[in-house]
Design a protein around this motif. Structure first.
Motif, PDB file in Angstrom:
ATOM      1  N   UNK A  81       0.849  -1.194   0.000  1.00 32.76           N
ATOM      2  CA  UNK A  81       0.000   0.000   0.000  1.00 32.76           C
ATOM      3  C   UNK A  81       0.888   1.248   0.000  1.00 32.76           C
ATOM      4  N   UNK A  88      -1.090  -2.790  -6.483  1.00 30.71           N
ATOM      5  CA  UNK A  88      -2.455  -3.236  -6.162  1.00 30.71           C
ATOM      6  C   UNK A  88      -2.728  -4.580  -6.820  1.00 30.71           C
ATOM      7  N   UNK A 108      -0.838  -7.247  -5.042  1.00 29.18           N
ATOM      8  CA  UNK A 108      -1.497  -7.598  -3.777  1.00 29.18           C
ATOM      9  C   UNK A 108      -2.671  -8.535  -4.037  1.00 29.18           C
ATOM     10  N   UNK A 109      -3.477  -8.207  -5.064  1.00 26.25           N
ATOM     11  CA  UNK A 109      -4.628  -9.049  -5.398  1.00 26.25           C
ATOM     12  C   UNK A 109      -4.174 -10.474  -5.702  1.00 26.25           C
ATOM     13  N   UNK A 163      -5.434 -10.836   2.822  1.00 30.47           N
ATOM     14  CA  UNK A 163      -5.425 -10.041   4.057  1.00 30.47           C
ATOM     15  C   UNK A 163      -6.639 -10.356   4.923  1.00 30.47           C
ATOM     16  N   UNK A 169      -8.353  -8.723   8.434  1.00 30.35           N
ATOM     17  CA  UNK A 169      -8.283  -7.665   9.444  1.00 30.35           C
ATOM     18  C   UNK A 169      -8.889  -8.127  10.762  1.00 30.35           C
ATOM     19  N   UNK A 170      -8.762  -7.221  11.726  1.00 27.75           N
ATOM     20  CA  UNK A 170      -9.286  -7.448  13.068  1.00 27.75           C
ATOM     21  C   UNK A 170     -10.793  -7.742  13.056  1.00 27.75           C
ATOM     22  N   UNK A 171     -11.522  -7.002  12.215  1.00 27.53           N
ATOM     23  CA  UNK A 171     -12.980  -7.084  12.210  1.00 27.53           C
ATOM     24  C   UNK A 171     -13.508  -6.460  10.924  1.00 27.53           C
ATOM     25  N   UNK A 172     -14.767  -6.645  10.634  1.00 27.07           N
ATOM     26  CA  UNK A 172     -15.399  -6.027   9.461  1.00 27.07           C
ATOM     27  C   UNK A 172     -14.598  -6.275   8.188  1.00 27.07           C
ATOM     28  N   UNK A 173     -14.382  -7.522   7.877  1.00 27.57           N
ATOM     29  CA  UNK A 173     -13.616  -7.870   6.684  1.00 27.57           C
ATOM     30  C   UNK A 173     -14.478  -8.005   5.443  1.00 27.57           C
ATOM     31  N   UNK A 174     -15.804  -8.004   5.639  1.00 24.10           N
ATOM     32  CA  UNK A 174     -16.679  -8.424   4.548  1.00 24.10           C
ATOM     33  C   UNK A 174     -17.535  -7.283   4.041  1.00 24.10           C
ATOM     34  N   UNK A 197     -15.079 -12.960  -4.397  1.00 27.10           N
ATOM     35  CA  UNK A 197     -14.714 -11.611  -4.852  1.00 27.10           C
ATOM     36  C   UNK A 197     -13.198 -11.493  -5.056  1.00 27.10           C
ATOM     37  N   UNK A 198     -12.422 -12.209  -4.227  1.00 27.73           N
ATOM     38  CA  UNK A 198     -10.966 -12.151  -4.342  1.00 27.73           C
ATOM     39  C   UNK A 198     -10.508 -12.610  -5.727  1.00 27.73           C
ATOM     40  N   UNK A 221     -10.932  -9.974  -8.562  1.00 26.98           N
ATOM     41  CA  UNK A 221      -9.924  -8.933  -8.671  1.00 26.98           C
ATOM     42  C   UNK A 221      -8.542  -9.497  -9.010  1.00 26.98           C
ATOM     43  N   UNK A 262     -11.690 -16.068   2.093  1.00 26.09           N
ATOM     44  CA  UNK A 262     -11.430 -15.136   1.001  1.00 26.09           C
ATOM     45  C   UNK A 262      -9.924 -14.916   0.823  1.00 26.09           C
TER      46      UNK A 262
END
Lengths: 436, 262
Positions: B75, B99, B102-103, B108, B110-115, B127-128, B131, B183
């Motif tokens: 990033x 980018x 990375x795709x 990746x 995260x701690x929370x709210x990944x979706x 979705x992964x 991209x 994902x």
């Protein structure tokens, strides 16, 4: 490297579907504004077309001096009333001018169930032209040839359900429930005209003499009245003789000239009536229909443009509303942006996602707006026609309308650009950070 | 011909299975400062993670964990030094290429709210692949569709089938985190980066999550970088990195600055 548009569109669409309630309201706002704009534009152009097509082949309209536009409106469009009449003598003088090919007298002021009664010559059916110099044609029956005979326009026939042979009573003055009816002298319907899309559709046509005949015994005692009463006293039930029925005054006179090059000369001479050359013995006004129409458009154009501008602003406010909805949503969607970035979406793709959203919503607004517009046309067209005589056809979009729609669609893209750029900046600045 | 061969060799190197001694992460003389900051947030002399290794990165807030993850994910790029992921020097790539990289190569969590809240569970996982062509191609080579692989991963991660077509909003946080792992793993990227993925979970969910994460990362042959401030999780991992020890930017006089950045 591809931008992967199908995936982005699918995401936009699903995201919108997820927020369908909020989003629906902004679509509705746009839809109504689009419908308004289309309606204003459609009414504007159809009013012009309808007015422009009402009279053709007539070179001059002559009446008592008032205003060019006023004369045009009351004589041809049946809007408003004449402030004064012109004398029959003056009409005859104009008829007698060597440059004049034909004249058609028009006597207005009576009505039948709210429809205007127009006294004229039987020659009216040959000489009056509308649209592209089309003459009137009969759906059934024939022109009036005698007293107490009437020909009606298409709408009168449709609305009142009249057929040839029916009797009708003419009332003095206008209004659906006219106070004084000449019911002792009913008319026989002898002809029904084909639809023209002009005020003729809403007219009852009778001979000038018939108009005179029903007015015998009305108003101040004129020479003709005295003669008629004399005839009645003699026990004659026969029709009043032709001399008695010579009108004293008419409302307006339609004039055709022999050569177009003489048009201005004739017009000038008529306008100089009562003075100078003394061709006509009283002051009159002659206008060319096209010129008067031009003046009318100039006058109306200001209001038209004002309406268009207002409708335009309503559309703009709809789009600004959409932008604010998307911008407001953006703050709550920082998380979503971070997720998309994490799985490899480029900032450009995040931006496109928002532009696509605005565009999809604008297109939906356009679609719904067009639907509302056509619904409005279907519902309101007969009503508009009845009141203003303007027929709003349910046809496809005109070029101008398509242009307006494309401009709005393009504006939808631009509306998405600002939130899009904000999202682009957010994606760059916040990266994958999970800050809330 | 020669060009073609050369290109296919590079492809082979990029796409092929990583061998054990190949570096999945290779950091050299790395120094990075966030925009408008005079002091670097992260300064690492050298660090290397071999393919297939599972690394536990720990340390207190402000020790540069998030900065390290941003650098690894491409990033941001370091002002000086080199950073190679799966053999690819990423500091020289354009933002768009990073980018894309990375795709293709990094999953990746995260701690929370990944979706994404507006997609159902399966759509979130696949979705992964939308991209990343490489992930989609990896699946194609193995002869499975993205959807089938998503289903396989979800069942391996013990997510009840009844939830697959439901909105992710109906899932518990523990379930959401497992969907996020699916994902990250789909299409077998080289590296999985998990940033405090268990901090929102209770003890039972946390242990189950860790077990499943380990098993599936192993299964797909991906390497794992797991970041946490909770060093009690240390035991689950092959390698441990105490970031404050490695990060040379953390001298006493800049610690305050670091904290402001985090």
């Amino acid at each position: 490297m591809t931008l992967n548009l199908p995936t982005l569109l699918r995401l936009s669409f699903k995201s919108l579907l997820n927020r369908r309630l909020t989003v629906f309201l902004s679509v509705l706002t746009i839809a109504f504004s689009v419908a308004l704009l289309l309606t204003v534009e459609r009414v504007r152009t159809e009013a012009r077309t309808s007015f422009n097509q009402t009279i053709s082949g007539t070179d001059l309209i002559v009446g008592a001096p008032s205003g060019d536009i006023q004369l045009l409106l009351y004589s041809v469009f049946q809007l408003g009333n004449a402030s004064a009449n012109m004398s029959w003598k003056a009409a005859q003088e104009i008829s007698a001018m060597p440059e004049v090919a034909w004249t058609l007298p028009l006597a207005l002021g009576d009505s039948h169930k709210g429809y205007r009664v127009m006294g004229t010559d039987a020659a009216y059916f040959d000489l009056y032209k509308y649209g592209r110099k089309q003459p009137l044609s009969f759906a059934s029956g024939e022109p009036f040839a005698d007293l107490y005979q009437a020909v009606i326009g298409d709408e009168v026939a449709q609305k009142l359900g009249y057929q040839v042979g029916d009797k009708l009573v003419i009332a003095h003055g206008m209004g659906k429930h006219s106070f004084k009816e000449h019911d002792d002298k009913p008319f026989t319907l002898v002809g029904v005209l084909e639809r023209t899309g002009t005020p003729v559709d809403r007219s009852v046509l009778v001979s000038l003499q018939s108009i005179e005949a029903i007015h015998i015994g009305w108003g101040k005692p004129a020479l003709s009245d005295i003669r008629a009463r004399f005839a009645e006293k003699q026990g004659s039930t026969a029709q009043p003789d032709a001399e008695v029925l010579q009108p004293e005054a008419i409302t307006a006179l339609l004039v055709g000239v022999k050569k177009k090059t003489q048009l201005f000369k004739v017009q000038r001479r008529i306008n100089e009536g009562g003075q100078g050359l003394k061709v006509v013995s009283e002051p009159l006004q002659a206008v060319m229909p096209a010129v008067a129409l031009q003046q009318l458009w100039k006058l109306v154009g200001v209001a038209e443009n004002a309406l268009l501008v207002v409708a335009g602003f309503v559309v703009i406010s709809g789009l600004v509303g959409l932008m604010s909805v998307i911008l407001t949503g953006l703050n709550e969607r920082r998380r979503e942006i971070a997720i998309l970035r994490a799985i490899g979406a480029r900032p450009m793709q995040v931006m496109l996602l928002l532009v696509a959203e605005a565009f999809i919503l604008t297109l939906l607004g356009l679609l719904l707006g067009a639907g509302i517009f056509y619904l409005l046309l279907l519902v309101a067209a007969p009503w508009v026609y009845e009141i203003w005589g303007i027929w709003l056809p349910v046809t496809g979009f005109s070029l101008t309308e398509l242009k307006l729609l494309s401009i709005i669609a393009f504006a939808g893209l631009l509306v998405g650009l600002w939130p899009g750029i904000r999202a682009y900046r957010i994606s760059l600045a916040e990266g994958l950070s999970v800050r809330l | 011909m020669v060009l073609l061969t050369g290109k296919s060799l590079i492809d082979e190197a990029l796409n092929g299975e990583m061998t054990k001694d190949q570096a999945i992460i290779d950091l050299q003389q790395l120094s990075f400062a966030w925009p408008k900051q005079s002091q670097p947030a992260l300064k690492i002399d050298a660090f290397r993670l071999n393919a297939g290794e599972r690394l536990f990165v720990y340390g207190p807030s402000g020790c540069g964990k998030s900065t390290l993850l941003s650098l690894l994910a491409g990033v941001v790029v370091p002002q000086t030094g080199h950073i190679a992921i799966a053999g690819q020097q990423i500091e020289g790539l354009s933002a768009a290429k990073r980018d894309h990289f990375r795709a293709d190569h990094i999953g990746l969590v995260f701690q929370q709210f990944n979706l994404l809240p507006y997609l159902n569970v399966l759509d979130n996982v696949t979705l992964a692949c939308d991209f990343s062509r490489k992930r989609a191609a990896n699946l194609k080579r193995s002869g499975v569709s993205a959807l089938d692989e998503a289903k396989r991963l979800l069942s391996r991660l013990l997510l009840p089938e009844a939830l697959w077509t439901q909105s992710v909003m109906n899932l518990s946080i523990g379930q959401q985190q497992r969907v996020a792992v699916a994902r990250a793993l789909i299409g077998s990227p080289d590296l999985i980066i998990a940033d405090e993925p268990t901090s929102a979970l209770d003890r039972d969910s946390r242990d189950q999550f860790l077990q499943l994460l380990m098993a599936e990362t192993e299964q797909s042959g991906s390497s794992l970088v797991f970041v946490s401030h909770d060093d009690s999780l240390k035991a689950h991992f092959d390698r441990h990195l105490h970031l404050p020890s490695l990060n040379q930017a953390l001298s006493a006089d800049v610690t305050a600055q670091q904290e402001a950045n985090q």
